[in-house]
Write an enzyme that holds these catalytic residues in place. Sequence first.
Site, PDB file in Angstrom:
ATOM      1  N   ASP A 122      53.215  42.532  25.118  1.00  0.00           N
ATOM      2  CA  ASP A 122      52.577  41.723  24.014  1.00  0.00           C
ATOM      3  C   ASP A 122      53.432  41.887  22.707  1.00  0.00           C
ATOM      4  O   ASP A 122      53.361  40.845  21.973  1.00  0.00           O
ATOM      5  CB  ASP A 122      51.140  42.363  23.654  1.00  0.00           C
ATOM      6  N   ASP A 206      52.089  36.596  19.708  1.00  0.00           N
ATOM      7  CA  ASP A 206      52.376  37.779  20.735  1.00  0.00           C
ATOM      8  C   ASP A 206      53.520  37.247  21.476  1.00  0.00           C
ATOM      9  O   ASP A 206      53.442  36.218  22.192  1.00  0.00           O
ATOM     10  CB  ASP A 206      51.103  38.034  21.281  1.00  0.00           C
ATOM     11  N   HIS A 255      47.862  34.855  25.788  1.00  0.00           N
ATOM     12  CA  HIS A 255      48.756  35.303  26.694  1.00  0.00           C
ATOM     13  C   HIS A 255      48.687  34.389  27.928  1.00  0.00           C
ATOM     14  O   HIS A 255      47.759  34.168  28.368  1.00  0.00           O
ATOM     15  CB  HIS A 255      48.480  36.849  27.303  1.00  0.00           C
ATOM     16  N   ASP A 257      50.388  34.745  30.594  1.00  0.00           N
ATOM     17  CA  ASP A 257      50.847  35.438  31.926  1.00  0.00           C
ATOM     18  C   ASP A 257      49.641  35.887  32.834  1.00  0.00           C
ATOM     19  O   ASP A 257      49.823  36.513  33.976  1.00  0.00           O
ATOM     20  CB  ASP A 257      51.667  36.772  31.757  1.00  0.00           C
ATOM     21  N   CYS A 359      51.695  42.576  31.927  1.00  0.00           N
ATOM     22  CA  CYS A 359      51.313  42.899  30.733  1.00  0.00           C
ATOM     23  C   CYS A 359      51.719  44.300  30.312  1.00  0.00           C
ATOM     24  O   CYS A 359      52.338  44.716  29.208  1.00  0.00           O
ATOM     25  CB  CYS A 359      49.755  43.097  30.456  1.00  0.00           C
TER      26      CYS A 359
HETATM   27  N1  ABU Z   1      47.023  39.421  28.759  1.00  0.00           N
HETATM   28  C1  ABU Z   1      46.546  38.814  30.159  1.00  0.00           C
HETATM   29  C2  ABU Z   1      45.584  37.717  29.863  1.00  0.00           C
HETATM   30  C3  ABU Z   1      44.647  37.765  30.774  1.00  0.00           C
HETATM   31  C4  ABU Z   1      43.790  36.601  30.814  1.00  0.00           C
HETATM   32  O1  ABU Z   1      44.299  35.356  30.707  1.00  0.00           O
HETATM   33  O2  ABU Z   1      42.649  36.854  31.238  1.00  0.00           O
END
Ligand code: ABU
Length: 386
Positions: A122, A206, A255, A257, A359
């Site tokens: 992150d 991030d 995020h 990923d 992550c």
């Molecule tokens: N940082 C992982 C994101 C997880 C999700 O999109 O639920």
Amino acid sequence: MQLKQTHSIVSERQLPVVNSYNEWDPLKEVIVGCVEGAVVPKLEPALQTNTSPQNMWFFQKYGGQPFPQELVEAASKELNEFCRVLEALGVIVRRPDLIDFSQTYKTPDFEASGFYATMPRDVLLVVGNEIIEAPMAWRSRFFEYRAYRSLMLEYLRRGAKWTTAPKPSMSDEFYDVEYATKPIEQRYALTEKGQFVTRELEPSFDAADIVRFGRDLFVQRSHVTNEIGITWLKRHLGDQFRVHVVKFPDLNPMHIDASLVPLRPGLALVNPARPCIQTELFKKAGWELVEAAPSTLPDNWPMYMCSGWVCMNILSLDPETIFVEKQEEPMQKLLKDLGFKVIPVDFRHVYTFGGSFHCVTCDVRRDGQLEEYGFAEPFEEDELEG
Ligand code: ABU
């Protein structure tokens, strides 16, 4: 797929200490986060927006206090085993410094306590031989970089480029403090228009909102990544890289990923629950997009900070080998059917802290160089508007 090489081939011995251009080249050195010292963040505007109503109690009850010990112990055991497996495979594993995240701090603009050093993905973005510390947008993460400072200094001394992106002040004006309480329909309409809880007063992003495909990087606007943050990144990286904004139908984007995960040149996992709006542009570039298999996680598993789609939050050891959670059998089968070797590792207790293999890592060094992977033509801005 035809690859255009833009750097001369370097042998492993000559690799810079920090060297990573994509998510799949052979992994040589990685930072793996830790849960020791993790503190539940106090509710704050951006966190509240990303928290579902049924999980709010957790932050109301524990905000500012250490994560419950039994959760820390279970996740720590899994992380240590993951590190052991990585080392057995010849990968150098680095860990963050232990920090007291329970300390409260006050800046001219806000007061908060910290969070954790569990998710280096992150905060740290590696692009080539440079590590960029992301500005971030949660007040509880303002000082998270401190856990990585001794590593950053070491990499700097050994020849890496180290940049800290400008951090937002995180004053109340930086957030739409009403965002979390708006009705769902209104929030959908706002995300459609590209309006999230963070405003455009100062850059924020991030690092985990960015995914690297060599010369092409894909970034999503989210509750922590704003437009001016993307502008900063584009301008900072300059002409050697192309930063494309991609969109997903996601009420709570934070995020990329667990939405778009490249596996090897020409093949990426996508999330069937939030299919990329610009799918055609990937196909046009010669990429096959395969839908991730759903998680096997029981409904009652404690998940306070992410969805079960972290089952697709894998880490590539190399273009043929991938770490997958041990009980995610459908995901393992999918990857095996695509020709990958799968390394299963228990990681469900780590999920509870908000992520999985991708992550909790920052791949500092991979054995590869800057290449292009089919995106010869830049994504056109008008096509991006979808
Ligand atoms: N940082 C992982 C994101 C997880 C999700 O999109 O639920």
